[in-house]
Motif scaffolding. Structure first.
Motif, PDB file in Angstrom:
ATOM      1  N   ARG A 126       0.837  -1.206   0.000  1.00 14.03           N
ATOM      2  CA  ARG A 126       0.000   0.000   0.000  1.00 14.03           C
ATOM      3  C   ARG A 126       0.871   1.255   0.000  1.00 14.03           C
ATOM      4  N   GLY A 127       1.942   1.221   0.754  1.00 11.96           N
ATOM      5  CA  GLY A 127       2.836   2.369   0.815  1.00 11.96           C
ATOM      6  C   GLY A 127       3.488   2.664  -0.521  1.00 11.96           C
ATOM      7  N   TYR A 128       3.821   1.608  -1.262  1.00 15.32           N
ATOM      8  CA  TYR A 128       4.470   1.817  -2.558  1.00 15.32           C
ATOM      9  C   TYR A 128       3.522   2.491  -3.546  1.00 15.32           C
ATOM     10  N   TYR A 129       2.249   2.115  -3.495  1.00 13.32           N
ATOM     11  CA  TYR A 129       1.275   2.677  -4.437  1.00 13.32           C
ATOM     12  C   TYR A 129       0.669   3.994  -3.949  1.00 13.32           C
ATOM     13  N   ASP A 130       1.071   4.432  -2.766  1.00 11.08           N
ATOM     14  CA  ASP A 130       0.489   5.651  -2.206  1.00 11.08           C
ATOM     15  C   ASP A 130       0.703   6.859  -3.118  1.00 11.08           C
ATOM     16  N   GLN A 131       1.873   6.938  -3.757  1.00 12.55           N
ATOM     17  CA  GLN A 131       2.149   8.075  -4.637  1.00 12.55           C
ATOM     18  C   GLN A 131       1.178   8.112  -5.815  1.00 12.55           C
ATOM     19  N   LEU A 132       0.799   6.948  -6.296  1.00 12.54           N
ATOM     20  CA  LEU A 132      -0.168   6.884  -7.390  1.00 12.54           C
ATOM     21  C   LEU A 132      -1.528   7.405  -6.935  1.00 12.54           C
ATOM     22  N   PHE A 133      -1.924   7.055  -5.718  1.00  8.69           N
ATOM     23  CA  PHE A 133      -3.202   7.548  -5.193  1.00  8.69           C
ATOM     24  C   PHE A 133      -3.139   9.052  -4.909  1.00  8.69           C
ATOM     25  N   GLN A 134      -1.977   9.538  -4.508  1.00 12.40           N
ATOM     26  CA  GLN A 134      -1.823  10.986  -4.334  1.00 12.40           C
ATOM     27  C   GLN A 134      -1.953  11.705  -5.676  1.00 12.40           C
ATOM     28  N   PHE A 135      -1.406  11.094  -6.708  1.00 10.94           N
ATOM     29  CA  PHE A 135      -1.537  11.644  -8.059  1.00 10.94           C
ATOM     30  C   PHE A 135      -3.013  11.758  -8.442  1.00 10.94           C
ATOM     31  N   LEU A 136      -3.780  10.703  -8.191  1.00 17.94           N
ATOM     32  CA  LEU A 136      -5.204  10.712  -8.534  1.00 17.94           C
ATOM     33  C   LEU A 136      -5.971  11.727  -7.688  1.00 17.94           C
ATOM     34  N   HIS A 137      -5.548  11.899  -6.451  1.00 20.77           N
ATOM     35  CA  HIS A 137      -6.169  12.906  -5.583  1.00 20.77           C
ATOM     36  C   HIS A 137      -6.009  14.297  -6.192  1.00 20.77           C
ATOM     37  N   ARG A 138      -4.844  14.569  -6.734  1.00 21.61           N
ATOM     38  CA  ARG A 138      -4.604  15.886  -7.331  1.00 21.61           C
ATOM     39  C   ARG A 138      -5.258  16.010  -8.706  1.00 21.61           C
ATOM     40  N   VAL A 139      -5.436  14.882  -9.379  1.00 25.17           N
ATOM     41  CA  VAL A 139      -6.231  14.902 -10.615  1.00 25.17           C
ATOM     42  C   VAL A 139      -7.648  15.361 -10.292  1.00 25.17           C
ATOM     43  N   ALA A 140      -8.159  14.909  -9.147  1.00 21.00           N
ATOM     44  CA  ALA A 140      -9.499  15.320  -8.713  1.00 21.00           C
ATOM     45  C   ALA A 140      -9.577  16.823  -8.478  1.00 21.00           C
ATOM     46  N   ASP A 141      -8.449  17.422  -8.141  1.00 24.09           N
ATOM     47  CA  ASP A 141      -8.386  18.880  -7.967  1.00 24.09           C
ATOM     48  C   ASP A 141      -8.086  19.593  -9.286  1.00 24.09           C
ATOM     49  N   GLN A 142      -8.255  18.863 -10.376  1.00 31.42           N
ATOM     50  CA  GLN A 142      -8.102  19.382 -11.737  1.00 31.42           C
ATOM     51  C   GLN A 142      -6.660  19.762 -12.078  1.00 31.42           C
ATOM     52  N   GLU A 143      -5.729  19.073 -11.463  1.00 27.98           N
ATOM     53  CA  GLU A 143      -4.334  19.200 -11.869  1.00 27.98           C
ATOM     54  C   GLU A 143      -4.020  18.113 -12.904  1.00 27.98           C
ATOM     55  N   PHE A 144      -2.924  18.294 -13.598  1.00 31.22           N
ATOM     56  CA  PHE A 144      -2.362  17.287 -14.506  1.00 31.22           C
ATOM     57  C   PHE A 144      -3.248  16.972 -15.713  1.00 31.22           C
ATOM     58  N   ARG A 145      -4.094  17.914 -16.111  1.00 34.79           N
ATOM     59  CA  ARG A 145      -4.931  17.663 -17.289  1.00 34.79           C
ATOM     60  C   ARG A 145      -4.069  17.393 -18.523  1.00 34.79           C
ATOM     61  N   ASN A 146      -3.027  18.203 -18.710  1.00 35.01           N
ATOM     62  CA  ASN A 146      -2.143  18.003 -19.865  1.00 35.01           C
ATOM     63  C   ASN A 146      -1.462  16.640 -19.811  1.00 35.01           C
ATOM     64  N   THR A 147      -1.110  16.222 -18.600  1.00 38.36           N
ATOM     65  CA  THR A 147      -0.489  14.905 -18.431  1.00 38.36           C
ATOM     66  C   THR A 147      -1.441  13.804 -18.874  1.00 38.36           C
ATOM     67  N   LEU A 148      -2.695  13.911 -18.465  1.00 37.52           N
ATOM     68  CA  LEU A 148      -3.691  12.913 -18.857  1.00 37.52           C
ATOM     69  C   LEU A 148      -3.902  12.920 -20.370  1.00 37.52           C
ATOM     70  N   GLU A 149      -3.969  14.101 -20.951  1.00 35.87           N
ATOM     71  CA  GLU A 149      -4.198  14.202 -22.397  1.00 35.87           C
ATOM     72  C   GLU A 149      -3.036  13.600 -23.187  1.00 35.87           C
ATOM     73  N   GLU A 150      -1.812  13.875 -22.752  1.00 34.10           N
ATOM     74  CA  GLU A 150      -0.644  13.307 -23.434  1.00 34.10           C
ATOM     75  C   GLU A 150      -0.586  11.792 -23.249  1.00 34.10           C
ATOM     76  N   THR A 151      -0.982  11.336 -22.080  1.00 30.69           N
ATOM     77  CA  THR A 151      -1.013   9.891 -21.829  1.00 30.69           C
ATOM     78  C   THR A 151      -2.014   9.210 -22.751  1.00 30.69           C
ATOM     79  N   ILE A 152      -3.178   9.816 -22.917  1.00 36.09           N
ATOM     80  CA  ILE A 152      -4.200   9.269 -23.816  1.00 36.09           C
ATOM     81  C   ILE A 152      -3.663   9.174 -25.243  1.00 36.09           C
TER      82      ILE A 152
END
Length: 245
Positions: A189-215
C-alpha cells in the motif's frame, strides 16, 4: 580426355563442398535465427491483445475523468479517496472502487509494458525496426504520464508495473488481489500511495495536460499493434475471450 574427366571430378567435388557449406549455414545459422524470430513473435502475440485492451480501458477511463471532473456527480470525490481510508475489504467494492480501479488500470498498462520489456523487446526479431519503434512508443507512454508537471516519475511507473506482476507468471495480478494487497500489505500500500496521491490531485483538476498526453500515447500503442497486425481492433464481444481481461 583426362583433362575433361579431371574438371568433371573437381566440379562435382566443388559443387559438393558448396552444397555442404550451404547446408551447414542453413542448419546452424539461418534456421536457429529464424526459429528464434518465430518464437519471439509468438511471445509478442501472447501479450499484444491484453496490452491493447489495457490501453483501451485506461484511455476510456482517463477520457471519462477529463470529461466529467467538473460535474457535480463526477469522479472528483471518488478520486480523492485512499486505501488508507479502508476499514474493511468491502470498502474496495463500494466507495473505494473507482479510485482503486483507476489506479489498477494505470498499473496494468505499466505491468504489460514491464512484461514486454522483460520477455519481448530484446528478443531476436527479423524486423529490428519494428522492435525499436515499439520500444520508443512504450517509453513515450511512461514519459507522458511522468512528465515534468506530474508527481509520478519515470522509474516509479516501471515499479508499479513490476509490482503488479503475478510472480512466477506472465500476467498481472487481478484487481481483487490488488485490492486485497492494498488492504492487508502495508508495504504494498505504501508503494502505491504516490499513485493515489496523483489521482487525488487529478481530482483537484491538476495534470490535465499529463492525462491528455497519456491518452495520445495509449492510442499510438493501440494503432501500432493494429497496423502491424500484432493485435486487432477488438469489439466488445472479443473482450471476454481474452485471458486476465
Amino acid at each position: 580426355m583426362a583433362d575433361g574427366l579431371s574438371n568433371l571430378i573437381y566440379g562435382v567435388a566443388g559443387g559438393g563442398v558448396i552444397t555442404f557449406i550451404i547446408k551447414i549455414t542453413e542448419t546452424y545459422l539461418v534456421a536457429p535465427r529464424l526459429q528464434e524470430s518465430i518464437d519471439a513473435r509468438k511471445k509478442l502475440y501472447l501479450y499484444a491483445r491484453p496490452l491493447w485492451l489495457a490501453c483501451h480501458e485506461l484511455e476510456f477511463r482517463l477520457n471519462s475523468i477529463i470529461d466529467k471532473i467538473n460535474e457535480p456527480s463526477g469522479p472528483s470525490y471518488a478520486l480523492k479517496l485512499s486505501p488508507k481510508n479502508a476499514s474493511s475489504l468491502d470498502w474496495f467494492t463500494k466507495e473505494g472502487y473507482y479510485v482503486t480501479s483507476t489506479a489498477y488500470l494505470i498499473s496494468t498498462v505499466a505491468c504489460w509494458i514491464a512484461l514486454y520489456e522483460r520477455d519481448v523487446v530484446f528478443l531476436p526479431f527479423v524486423n529490428k525496426k519494428l522492435t525499436t519503434e515499439f520500444f520508443y512508443l512504450i517509453e513515450d507512454f511512461k514519459t507522458a504520464i511522468s512528465s515534468k508537471n506530474s508527481i509520478l516519475w519515470f522509474y516509479y511507473v516501471n515499479g508499479i508495473g513490476d509490482n503488479l506482476i503475478d510472480k512466477g507468471t506472465n500476467h498481472p495480478i487481478t484487481q481483487s488481489e490488488f485490492s486485497y494487497r492494498l488492504y492487508k500489505d502495508e508495504l504494498f500500500r505504501g508503494y502505491y500511495d504516490q499513485l493515489f496521491q496523483f489521482l487525488h490531485r487529478v481530482a483537484d483538476q491538476e495534470f490535465r495536460n499529463t492525462l491528455e498526453e497519456t491518452i495520445k500515447n495509449l492510442i499510438k500503442i493501440k494503432e501500432f499493434l493494429e497496423k502491424n497486425k500484432i493485435s486487432i481492433k477488438m469489439t466488445r464481444e472479443t473482450y471476454t475471450k481474452i485471458p486476465f481481461a
